[in-house]
Design a protein around this motif. Structure first.
Motif, mmCIF file in Angstrom:
data_model
loop_
_atom_site.group_PDB
_atom_site.id
_atom_site.type_symbol
_atom_site.label_atom_id
_atom_site.label_comp_id
_atom_site.label_asym_id
_atom_site.label_seq_id
_atom_site.Cartn_x
_atom_site.Cartn_y
_atom_site.Cartn_z
ATOM 1 N N GLU B 164 1.193 -1.449 0.197
ATOM 2 C CA GLU B 164 0.065 -0.472 -0.001
ATOM 3 C C GLU B 164 0.474 1.162 0.073
ATOM 4 O O GLU B 164 0.491 2.074 -0.846
ATOM 5 N N PHE B 167 2.584 1.437 -3.606
ATOM 6 C CA PHE B 167 1.700 1.844 -4.361
ATOM 7 C C PHE B 167 1.898 3.738 -4.518
ATOM 8 O O PHE B 167 1.304 4.570 -4.904
ATOM 9 N N ASN B 168 1.558 4.401 -3.120
ATOM 10 C CA ASN B 168 1.130 5.085 -2.853
ATOM 11 C C ASN B 168 2.069 7.151 -3.085
ATOM 12 O O ASN B 168 1.989 7.060 -3.430
ATOM 13 N N PRO B 171 2.990 6.225 -7.678
ATOM 14 C CA PRO B 171 1.348 5.469 -8.059
ATOM 15 C C PRO B 171 1.423 5.380 -9.186
ATOM 16 O O PRO B 171 0.847 3.324 -10.019
ATOM 17 N N ASP B 172 2.127 5.496 -9.775
ATOM 18 C CA ASP B 172 2.379 5.386 -11.549
ATOM 19 C C ASP B 172 3.605 3.641 -12.083
ATOM 20 O O ASP B 172 3.562 3.919 -13.186
ATOM 21 N N TYR B 200 -2.506 -7.078 -5.557
ATOM 22 C CA TYR B 200 -2.603 -5.926 -7.035
ATOM 23 C C TYR B 200 -2.500 -6.672 -7.966
ATOM 24 O O TYR B 200 -1.933 -5.995 -9.028
ATOM 25 N N LYS B 204 -1.038 -4.655 -11.471
ATOM 26 C CA LYS B 204 0.699 -4.371 -11.545
ATOM 27 C C LYS B 204 0.812 -6.105 -11.892
ATOM 28 O O LYS B 204 0.117 -6.893 -12.039
ATOM 29 N N SER B 331 2.693 10.898 0.939
ATOM 30 C CA SER B 331 2.537 9.674 0.742
ATOM 31 C C SER B 331 3.416 9.640 2.202
ATOM 32 O O SER B 331 3.159 7.937 2.274
#
Lengths: 211, 628
Positions: B164, B167-168, B171-172, B200, B204, B331
């Motif tokens: 989490e 990816f925060n 994000p991309d 994910y 992903k 983040s």
């Protein structure tokens, strides 16, 4: 006991010292005169007799040492000085003695010390007196010589013979002889040796040329 | 306050009684050290274990005051899973700790508890126990407690939160690489991580790089494309069975790739990992040790609860965050721990640093200033002390100098009456020996002796008064009397130095209000000064003139010398303390004069004469006849 009554001059600005000294000297049969300052003493007529000065060094006004100097300048034959001081030091006493003080007494002193010093001073005074009297007599005799006689007197001192003196002065030997006889007669002496003694007393020197 | 004898006796008895009771022998409690046995299931080389052990030791050392002993054993079960070995090992340990009286067992998993249960003797397994273990999300029935007195401290490996977070922050980034070793522990972590990653799966791309040889792994790592995130779990052994430790593996991998590396444990932070939501081995040990202390102090292990510090926490390598430009990212969760912040310390804390530097500079300046001031102060103090000492010395010297003059005059003044007394007495003796009528003479003599004796006593009294320097009331004095005494005192000094003193006083009597002794001191000082000026002159020219003049209501007293005079540059400081032109001079004589004259409401000054020498004068107010 002095053979002539001696006169002691006490010069001290301290009344009680002056008074007590006078009393002490009187008890020893001295004649005493007291003065409270040098200036006062100088106003007195010059004393020619036998005596002595008891002089305080630390006088107000003219000091004792200064008075000694003044006396020495004015009267080369002045009375012998005994210094008395409540606070003496070596240089002071040396200077005083150099200028002819006979003694330097530190107050308070024993009567014997003082009286011995006085005896000594008076003896000196008498001797000086005698000597100066003799010189005065000789001086008067010498004054009787003519200038020529005085000149020949001086040549005789050198030990030169009559002949040599005559040659030196370009005069006859017999003339020198006559002069010598006159000199002896006037001075009341018999020998050249006595002439030398007189010259020594009076400080008569050899003639210029000879020296 | 009165103390009754009875109360003293009573308290004395009480004291005796007390000391007896104190002295009565009581057996001292023999404190045997607490014995703690720590058993690690894996091998000694694990960084996690090292951190745990270190942490336990630290906490015990700092927070547990009782004497205690720590026994540490490593089972190395990962490499030796064979049960006969395990049996053999426990036989040895059972034997070893038979008589050791272990008070507390700390079991550090994984998989140690079942073995303890199976093989350990009661003196190991039936004692209070702390079980440190990894919570196995896949085994609901896993046993973590050894006995009813076991405190479980379980580490919940939270890979999900870690993803989490990743990816925060990125994000991309679309690809996840999961790297794990091949050891049992590695597999456990890998399983958890992979399981979390599968969440994910749809968004992903997940690449699993587990079980590879290090060589292969590094080759693959080198090819990891941009916008990929790497998760490294643990790495105790590679696919070829070569032993590594996790930090070492991370270092090797991060050398090959620039992708952000997330980790699960706080062990490898110096090796190029970005960080993550990690389980802290340090905190694991800390919590264990804190629990251990409470259990050793008698608390029930099952109830003991230690909440802090948290076992899992957000932790980042600050340098890595910076590399990815994430330092100010929203983040980054609050309460994150940032490590290795030193590289851009200045940028982050520029205000604080600026303020700090400014503070340091100011402080330095202050210090320098203080040092300077201090030095100056020291110098000044030294000078002050020196000058104070010198002043005292000088005052003493001055007094001695005066004493010299005074002693001389004292000697003179006392010798005079003594001399007179002696002469009088000796004259009296002489008169006694003569036949003259001496009664009147004796009266005179004795009278004089009495007078002189009184006079001597008077001299001593007056000198004593002069030396005492007492504060006296001012009185009406006739000026002449002051002069007379001083000049008397100074005369012998003057004649010693061949100085003649002339006086020029007004004829009329002049009265002033003053302190006789002090004014005499002034005149004496002026006379001594004048005399000093004259020393260089030839004898016969050394003259001091003292005179008084009346000007209106004032009398001016002048001491005039024939010396070299006052130099222009010295004129204004003549009366200053310590000013002197003489090598052996004291420099306070005139200063004292000034203070005395000013105290009398007068003034004092000096000037050069028209011809030679200088004149020092002071002026005092005349008290008129009516006042007398």
């Amino acid at each position: 006991m002095p053979y002539v009554k001696s006169l002691i001059f006490i010069i001290d600005d301290d009344n009680s010292v002056r008074k007590s000294l006078a009393r002490l000297l009187q008890s020893a049969d001295y004649e005493v005169e007291t003065y409270s300052s040098a200036e006062e003493y100088l106003e007195r007529e010059y004393f020619q007799g036998i005596g002595c000065i008891l002089l305080d060094v630390n006088l107000t006004g003219m000091s004792g040492l200064k008075l000694q100097e003044v006396l020495l300048n004015r009267f080369p034959q002045h009375l012998p000085i005994i210094f008395i001081t409540g606070k003496g030091n070596v240089p002071m006493s040396v200077s005083a003695v150099k200028k002819g003080a006979v003694n330097f007494l530190l107050k308070p002193f024993e009567d014997k010390q003082l009286l011995d010093a006085l005896d000594e001073a008076i003896k000196l005074c008498v001797d000086t007196k005698k000597e100066s009297d003799e010189r005065l007599r000789l001086k008067l005799l010498m004054d009787k010589l003519t200038p020529r006689e005085f000149e020949i007197f001086r040549y005789i001192l050198t030990g030169m013979l009559n002949k040599q003196i005559a040659a030196e002065l370009k005069i006859a030997e017999s003339t020198v002889k006559i002069h010598r006889g006159n000199i002896m007669q006037k001075l009341g002496i018999n020998s050249a040796a006595e002439m030398v003694r007189i010259s020594e007393r009076l400080g008569i020197s050899f003639p210029e040329k000879i020296r | 306050m009165l103390i009754k004898p009875s109360s003293i006796i009573l308290s004395f008895l009480l004291m005796i009684n007390f000391s007896i009771s104190e002295a009565s022998p009581t057996l001292p409690k023999t404190e045997e050290p607490k014995n703690i046995l720590i058993m690690f299931s894996m091998d000694q080389g694990l960084v996690a274990y090292k951190m745990i052990l270190e942490s336990i030791k630290n906490v015990l050392r700092d927070e547990y005051a009782e004497p205690h002993k720590l026994y540490v054993e490593y089972f190395d079960l990962g490499k030796f899973p064979d049960s006969s070995y395990q049996k053999y090992l426990f036989k040895q340990y059972n034997n070893k700790y038979k008589n050791a009286k272990i008070d507390l067992l700390i079991s550090v998993g994984p998989a140690l508890i079942p073995l303890l249960e199976k093989y350990a003797e009661s003196y190991i397994k039936n004692i209070p126990t702390i079980s440190l273990d990894l919570k196995d999300p896949f085994d609901e029935n896993k046993k973590y407690s050894l006995n009813s007195r076991t405190k479980e401290i379980l580490l919940n490996i939270d890979a999900g939160t870690n993803f989490e977070l990743a990816f925060n922050l990125f994000p991309d980034y679309s690809t996840i690489y999961i790297i794990s070793g091949s050891a049992g522990v590695d597999k456990f972590f890998h399983k958890i991580t992979l399981n979390a990653a599968l969440e994910y799966e749809k968004s992903k791309k997940i690449v699993d790089l587990a079980d590879l040889s290090m060589e292969e792994l590094l080759k693959r790592a080198n090819q990891i494309p941009a916008k990929s995130i790497i998760f490294i779990t643990t790495f105790a052994m590679d696919g070829n069975g070569v032993t590594y430790n996790t930090p070492e593996a991370i270092r090797l991998i991060t050398e090959k790739t620039s992708a952000p590396v997330f980790v699960l444990l706080d062990t490898p932070f110096e090796e190029g990992a970005l960080g993550g939501y990690v389980s802290s081995m340090e905190n694991f040990g800390t919590v264990a040790a804190k629990s251990a202390i409470r259990i050793l102090n008698g608390e029930n292990p099952q109830i003991v609860q230690v909440d802090e510090p948290k076992l899992n926490q957000y932790m980042f390598d600050w340098r890595e965050l910076k590399r990815f430009n994430l330092l100010n990212s929203n983040s980054i969760p609050p309460n994150s721990i940032l490590l290795y912040e030193e590289t851009d310390f200045i940028g982050t804390y520029k205000w604080i640093i600026g303020a700090g530097i400014l503070f340091i500079i100011l402080q330095s300046l202050l210090i320098i200033n203080l040092i300077k001031t201090n030095k100056k102060q020291k110098v000044l103090t030294a000078q002050l002390i020196q000058s104070e000492n010198r002043y005292r010395e000088l005052v003493r010297e001055d007094r001695l100098m005066h004493m010299g003059v005074l002693t001389a005059s004292l000697a003179h003044e006392i010798n005079q009456p003594l001399a007179a007394i002696l002469s009088n007495a000796q004259a009296a003796v002489r008169y006694l020996d003569s036949d003259k009528n001496t009664r009147d003479i004796f009266r005179e003599i004795l009278g004089d002796i009495i007078e002189d004796d009184k006079r001597a006593a008077g001299v001593i009294n007056s000198v004593r008064g002069m030396l005492k320097q007492e504060k006296r009331d001012k009185e009406i004095i006739e000026l002449d009397t002051i002069f007379k005494e001083v000049i008397n005192i100074f005369n012998s000094e003057a004649s010693d130095r061949n100085i003649s003193i002339d006086t020029k006083f007004k004829n009329e009597s002049i009265f002033i209000l003053g302190d006789r002794i002090q004014l005499q001191q002034v005149i004496l000082n002026l006379l001594i000064n004048a005399a000093n000026e004259l020393d260089s002159l030839p004898e016969g020219t050394r003259v001091i003139l003292i005179k008084t003049e009346v000007l209106n209501k004032f009398v001016i007293v002048s001491v005039n010398d024939s010396g070299p005079g006052i130099k222009e540059e010295e004129k204004h400081k003549l009366f200053d303390p310590f000013f002197t032109t003489r090598k052996d001079g004291l420099g306070i004589g005139l200063a004292v004069c000034r203070s005395i004259i000013e105290d009398h409401g007068g003034k004092i000054w000096a000037q050069n004469n028209k011809d030679i020498g200088a004149t020092f004068s002071f002026q005092l107010k005349i008290i008129n006849n009516a006042l007398r």
